[in-house]
Structure formats: structure tokens, C-alpha cells
Design an enzyme around this catalytic site. Structure first.
Site, PDB file in Angstrom:
ATOM      1  N   LYS A  43       0.863  -1.172  -0.052  1.00 41.11           N
ATOM      2  CA  LYS A  43       0.059   0.145   0.070  1.00 41.11           C
ATOM      3  C   LYS A  43       0.901   1.286   0.101  1.00 41.11           C
ATOM      4  CE  LYS A  43      -3.829  -2.539   2.268  1.00 41.11           C
ATOM      5  NZ  LYS A  43      -4.624  -2.617   3.489  1.00 41.11           N
ATOM      6  N   TYR A  49     -12.137  -2.923  -3.397  1.00 42.64           N
ATOM      7  CA  TYR A  49     -12.867  -3.081  -1.887  1.00 42.64           C
ATOM      8  C   TYR A  49     -14.145  -3.098  -1.897  1.00 42.64           C
ATOM      9  CZ  TYR A  49      -8.071  -2.542   0.285  1.00 42.64           C
ATOM     10  OH  TYR A  49      -6.777  -2.653   0.945  1.00 42.64           O
ATOM     11  N   ASN A  57      -2.017  -0.201   7.307  1.00 39.72           N
ATOM     12  CA  ASN A  57      -1.214  -1.383   7.682  1.00 39.72           C
ATOM     13  C   ASN A  57      -0.474  -2.184   6.615  1.00 39.72           C
ATOM     14  OD1 ASN A  57      -3.487  -2.188   5.739  1.00 39.72           O
ATOM     15  ND2 ASN A  57      -4.549  -3.326   7.550  1.00 39.72           N
ATOM     16  N   HIS A  74      -1.695  -5.615   1.468  1.00 42.93           N
ATOM     17  CA  HIS A  74      -2.854  -6.274   1.118  1.00 42.93           C
ATOM     18  C   HIS A  74      -2.606  -7.784   0.754  1.00 42.93           C
ATOM     19  CE1 HIS A  74      -7.025  -7.314  -0.544  1.00 42.93           C
ATOM     20  NE2 HIS A  74      -6.138  -7.673  -1.542  1.00 42.93           N
ATOM     21  N   GLU A 125      -8.941 -10.308  -8.163  1.00 48.25           N
ATOM     22  CA  GLU A 125      -8.135  -9.217  -8.000  1.00 48.25           C
ATOM     23  C   GLU A 125      -6.923  -8.966  -8.911  1.00 48.25           C
ATOM     24  OE1 GLU A 125      -7.345  -9.411  -3.692  1.00 48.25           O
ATOM     25  OE2 GLU A 125      -9.223  -8.971  -3.219  1.00 48.25           O
TER      26      GLU A 125
HETATM   27  P1  DAT Z   1      -7.523  -7.121   5.349  1.00 48.81           P
HETATM   28  O1  DAT Z   1      -6.882  -6.159   4.497  1.00 48.81           O
HETATM   29  O2  DAT Z   1      -6.742  -7.726   6.662  1.00 48.81           O
HETATM   30  O3  DAT Z   1      -8.125  -8.253   4.350  1.00 48.81           O
HETATM   31  P2  DAT Z   1     -10.374  -6.098   5.281  1.00 48.81           P
HETATM   32  O4  DAT Z   1     -10.310  -7.068   3.932  1.00 48.81           O
HETATM   33  O5  DAT Z   1     -11.129  -6.553   6.530  1.00 48.81           O
HETATM   34  O6  DAT Z   1      -8.829  -6.651   6.282  1.00 48.81           O
HETATM   35  O7  DAT Z   1     -10.078  -4.689   5.391  1.00 48.81           O
HETATM   36  C1  DAT Z   1      -9.703  -4.127   4.114  1.00 48.81           C
HETATM   37  C2  DAT Z   1      -8.689  -2.942   4.712  1.00 48.81           C
HETATM   38  O8  DAT Z   1      -9.856  -1.696   5.238  1.00 48.81           O
HETATM   39  C3  DAT Z   1      -7.836  -3.124   5.878  1.00 48.81           C
HETATM   40  O9  DAT Z   1      -6.554  -3.592   5.551  1.00 48.81           O
HETATM   41  C4  DAT Z   1      -7.808  -1.701   6.525  1.00 48.81           C
HETATM   42  C5  DAT Z   1      -9.171  -1.339   6.377  1.00 48.81           C
HETATM   43  N1  DAT Z   1     -10.050  -1.390   7.399  1.00 48.81           N
HETATM   44  C6  DAT Z   1     -10.573  -2.763   7.940  1.00 48.81           C
HETATM   45  N2  DAT Z   1     -11.175  -2.416   8.921  1.00 48.81           N
HETATM   46  C7  DAT Z   1     -11.150  -1.290   9.387  1.00 48.81           C
HETATM   47  C8  DAT Z   1     -11.665  -0.502  10.616  1.00 48.81           C
HETATM   48  N3  DAT Z   1     -12.429  -1.275  11.359  1.00 48.81           N
HETATM   49  N4  DAT Z   1     -11.219   0.714  10.487  1.00 48.81           N
HETATM   50  C9  DAT Z   1     -10.579   1.452   9.556  1.00 48.81           C
HETATM   51  N5  DAT Z   1     -10.095   0.663   8.526  1.00 48.81           N
HETATM   52  C10 DAT Z   1     -10.288  -0.720   8.610  1.00 48.81           C
HETATM   53 MG    MG Z   2      -9.618  -8.252   2.776  1.00 46.50          MG
END
Ligand code: DAT
Ligand code: MG
Length: 151
Positions: free
Chosen positions: A11, A51, A114, A117, A128
Site C-alpha cells: 500500500k 474493496y 497496515n 494487502h 483481484e
Molecule cells: P485485510 O486487509 O486484513 O484483508 P479487510 O479486508 O477486512 O482486512 O479490510 C480491508 C482494509 O480496510 C484493511 O486492510 C484496512 C481497512 N479496514 C478494515 N477494517 C477497518 C476498521 N475497522 N477501521 C479502519 N480501517 C479498516
Molecule cells: Mg481483505
């Protein structure tokens, strides 16, 4: 065994913090096969499509701003069991909960930054990769180390 594909992306914060090599290295050293790699500035439309399952979440607009805030490094990787294994290498979504030894556990401190991805299922891996890469940007090749990785 079934060979799967996963979409891994450094990212914008990972790029800005100079962590591209470190992150690629984790997957490369594990023994997975790289089949696509590029530095890329993505559009809002592409970020929203990537997303789309999170559309409606309170953090969605911030997430799209973050992902489009600078270049990302797009990667396609393949291997047996790669989707689940890559998720383990990456660690929990919240870097403070991610185990030491994982990418997020070692290198990040907040969910909104974080750094990396990884696809969450083989189906999403395929989806994707097709979303982020053209067919001509992907390479099929036979790594010389293959017989030293799997019997
Ligand atoms: P991951 O990236 O671990 O697959 P995800 O698909 O649930 O997690 O979410 C995609 C991204 O969205 C994640 O890397 C960071 C953001 N995100 C997820 N949950 C969040 C939250 N509660 N607050 C802020 N950003 C969040
Ligand atoms: Mg995810």
C-alpha cells in the site's frame, strides 16, 4: 495439489516508508512464485472496485483516499496453499494484534496504515489479479529452484 493465485499489494504507506523490498522479500524467501509486479498509481474507481465488499462501512471513504494517496506495488504470486499462507505471513488486519514475525506485526502500528494487502480466498485472488493486471503483464515461468522447494 491445487496451485492458487493471490494478489499482494504494498500500500502507499509501505512504498513511502521504503518497505517494498522487505515485503517482496518475505514472499520470495518463502518460496512462492512471482508472476506479476508493477508500481502503479490507481484510480478511485479501481480502488472502489477492489474493496467493493466494504462499500457502506464507515471507514470506506478513508480507505479509498489512503489507497489512492500514492503509488502502490501490485504483485501476483502463485503456489500451493498460497492464499492462507500469505494471509499468515501478512498478519492480522490490526497491526497491534498481528503476531511478531508477520509483516504487519513487525512493520506497522495501525489498521488504517497496515502497509500490505493479501487476497482472502482463491476466488478473490483470481478476481483481484484480473482487476489489477492485464494478461500481458503476467508471466508464466519455471523457477530453477522448484525441485528444491517441493519433492
Ligand atoms: P485485510 O486487509 O486484513 O484483508 P479487510 O479486508 O477486512 O482486512 O479490510 C480491508 C482494509 O480496510 C484493511 O486492510 C484496512 C481497512 N479496514 C478494515 N477494517 C477497518 C476498521 N475497522 N477501521 C479502519 N480501517 C479498516
Ligand atoms: Mg481483505
Amino acid at each position: 495439489e491445487q496451485v492458487d493465485q493471490t494478489y499482494i499489494m504494498v500500500k502507499p504507506d509501505g512504498v513511502q516508508r521504503g518497505l517494498v523490498g522487505e515485503i517482496i522479500s518475505r514472499f520470495e524467501k518463502k518460496g512462492f512464485k512471482l508472476t506479476g509486479l508493477k508500481l502503479f498509481q490507481c484510480s478511485k474507481e479501481l480502488a472502489e472496485e477492489h474493496y467493493k465488499d466494504l462499500k457502506g462501512k464507515s471507514f470506506f471513504p478513508k480507505l479509498i483516499d489512503y489507497i489512492t494517496s500514492g503509488p502502490v506495488v501490485c504483485m501476483a504470486w502463485e503456489g500451493v496453499g498460497i492464499v492462507a499462507s500469505a494471509r499468515k505471513l501478512i498478519g492480522a488486519t490490526d497491526p497491534l494484534q498481528a503476531e511478531p514475525g508477520t509483516i504487519r506485526g513487525d512493520l506497522a502500528v495501525q489498521t488504517g496504515r497496515n502497509i500490505v494487502h493479501g487476497s482472502d480466498s482463491p476466488e478473490n485472488g483470481k478476481r483481484e489479479i484480473a482487476l489489477w493486471f492485464n494478461e500481458a503483464e503476467l508471466c508464466q515461468w519455471n523457477p530453477a529452484q522448484a525441485p528444491w522447494l517441493r519433492e
